[in-house]
Design an enzyme around this catalytic site. Structure first.
Site, short mmCIF file in Angstrom:
data_model
loop_
_atom_site.label_atom_id
_atom_site.label_comp_id
_atom_site.label_asym_id
_atom_site.label_seq_id
_atom_site.Cartn_x
_atom_site.Cartn_y
_atom_site.Cartn_z
N GLY A 113 29.40 36.74 -36.31
CA GLY A 113 28.03 36.26 -36.49
C GLY A 113 27.28 36.21 -35.17
N LYS A 124 27.74 42.64 -46.22
CA LYS A 124 26.77 41.55 -46.22
C LYS A 124 25.37 42.11 -45.98
CE LYS A 124 30.15 38.47 -44.14
NZ LYS A 124 30.54 38.01 -42.81
N ARG A 134 41.32 35.94 -29.86
CA ARG A 134 40.44 34.90 -29.31
C ARG A 134 41.17 34.01 -28.30
NH1 ARG A 134 36.63 33.18 -34.49
NH2 ARG A 134 35.01 34.72 -34.06
N GLY A 179 34.17 40.25 -36.01
CA GLY A 179 34.31 40.13 -37.46
C GLY A 179 35.01 41.33 -38.07
#
Ligand code: 3PG
Ligand code: MG
Length: 425
Positions: free
Chosen positions: A405, A225, A53, A382
């Site tokens: 997300g 998830k 990042r 992610g």
């Protein structure tokens, strides 16, 4: 070579589609420009363990330095559940960023973020200087919907700057003070709200894949998830030619097909939804691929990367006392074949518990198939990005998103607050 070729192939269309002002659309010379980055990087003992990042933020920062802007960077780090603390300070990021930029990045350590220290530091800046504010979540109300404290924080952030640039793709799905609300106050004083190069690149890759894919377009969804991921299926089913399901969420589909899934992960509330999606795929004449075999064990590995005894069974034959933890070899082959015929592939979510070498085989097989194809390959952030990095395939992909997300919400077809808050062109 492969990477170069892919980059070349995408050069013309990379920056299409986003009708928002960018850092190329205003003159930043001598301006105080607040830049929201996503420096939410993993830390271990105060050391950054994945710099993706930070690297991804460099093009925009370098551009603004070259333009002679006064560059005021801000970001959140972690969830900050128990209030400001040194463990979630952005100090390590300032130090690393400074090394990467080859110039000082003055860090404003004050937990108040926008207090006197920040105001004074900004007032003392020369053109081309860079400062980094403290973790925006140290002010608390970032997390929730805009409310009084969040509004106040947004107003204070805006007061430090003339213009605002959002380059925090990973946080663009949050309608937070520093991501979206701040734009209102920048606009009120006649400043520009733009997006940075990282935002443009992310939206170009993800947007092209979903809205304008070179076909066949294969979407691969996995991960544990279940509830989070199921919503993306509805949208992708309409856009793709083949939808592949793996990971923990596959078992809810298998159960919806009437199979015994033993102790495998399941979201019982979503079984009807899965049935609807299976019917929808049929109606739209889309291929929906589900596991045909699975790697099972007596339970989840503990520790997660510890030794584990496994066996492989057909997907309709999971014993009642066993848990499916990875796709099986026949499924891996089926999925790899589907990838081979694709021209565009979007992948979000691992196929099994990839953190464990014994249960990483399905994820490795899919990663390999993506690495070997000439198709445009796009990895959601992610866990899928972590898997691709960890398995050493990162440089073989066309694009790895910095947003987990955020990329998921984008693939769901949702508008991202961090994008729509920027000024239209
Ligand atoms: C992330 O890593 O998911 C982004 O930085 C956003 O962080 P959040 O999920 O804590 O809002
Ligand atoms: Mg998150």
């Amino acid at each position: 070579m492969r990477k170069l070729r892919k980059e070349k192939k995408h050069k013309e269309d990379r920056f299409m589609s986003l009708n928002k002002k960018s850092v190329d659309d205003f003159n930043a010379k001598g301006r105080r420009v607040l830049v929201r980055c996503d420096f939410n990087v993993p830390l271990k003992d105060g050391k950054i363990t994945d710099e993706t990042r930070i690297n991804a933020a460099l093009p925009t920062i370098n551009k603004l330095i070259a333009d002679g802007a006064k560059v005021i960077l801000c970001s959140h780090l972690g969830k900050v559940k128990e209030g400001p603390n040194e463990k979630e300070s952005l100090a390590p990021v300032a130090a690393r960023l400074s090394e990467k930029l080859g110039k000082e990045v003055k860090f404003i350590a004050d937990y108040n973020v926008t207090g006197e220290d920040a105001t004074n530091a900004v007032a003392a800046m020369n053109d081309g200087d860079v400062i980094l504010l403290q973790n925006t979540r140290f002010r608390g109300k970032e997390e929730t919907k805009p409310q009084e404290a969040g509004e106040k924080f947004a107003e204070e952030l805006a007061a430090l700057a003339d213009d605002y640039v959002c380059d925090a793709f990973g946080s663009a799905h949050r309608a937070h003070a520093s991501v979206a609300v701040v734009t209102k106050y920048i606009s009120a004083k006649g400043g520009t709200n733009a997006v940075g190069y990282l935002m443009q690149k992310e939206i170009a890759f993800l947007g092209n894949a979903v809205e304008n894919p070179v076909r066949p377009f294969v979407a691969i969804l996995g991960g544990a998830k279940v509830a989070d991921k199921l919503n993306v299926i509805n949208n992708l089913l309409e856009k793709c030619d083949t939808l592949i399901i793996g990971g923990g969420m596959a078992f809810t589909f298998l159960k919806a097909q009437g199979y015994e899934i033993g102790k495998s992960l399941v979201d019982d509330e979503k079984i009807d939804y899965c049935k609807e999606m299976i019917a929808k795929a049929e109606k739209l004449n889309k291929k929906l691929l589900l596991p045909i075999d699975t790697t099972i064990a007596a339970g989840f590995p503990d520790p997660i990367d510890g030794p584990i005894e496994v066996s492989v069974v057909d997907a309709n034959a999971i014993p009642a006392d066993m848990e499916g933890l990875d796709i099986g070899p026949k499924t891996a082959e089926l999925y790899a074949e589907a990838v081979k015929s694709a021209k565009t592939v979007v992948w979000n979510g691992p196929m099994g518990v990839f953190e464990n070498p014994t249960l990483a085989k399905g994820t490795i097989a899919v990663a390999k198939a993506l690495a070997e194809t000439d198709a445009t390959t796009i990895i959601g952030g992610g866990d899928s990005a972590a898997a691709v990095n960890q398995l050493g395939f990162a440089d073989k992909m066309s694009h790895i998103s910095t947003g987990g997300g955020a990329s998921l919400e984008f693939l769901e077809g949702k508008e991202l607050p961090g994008v729509y808050a920027a000024d239209d062109k």
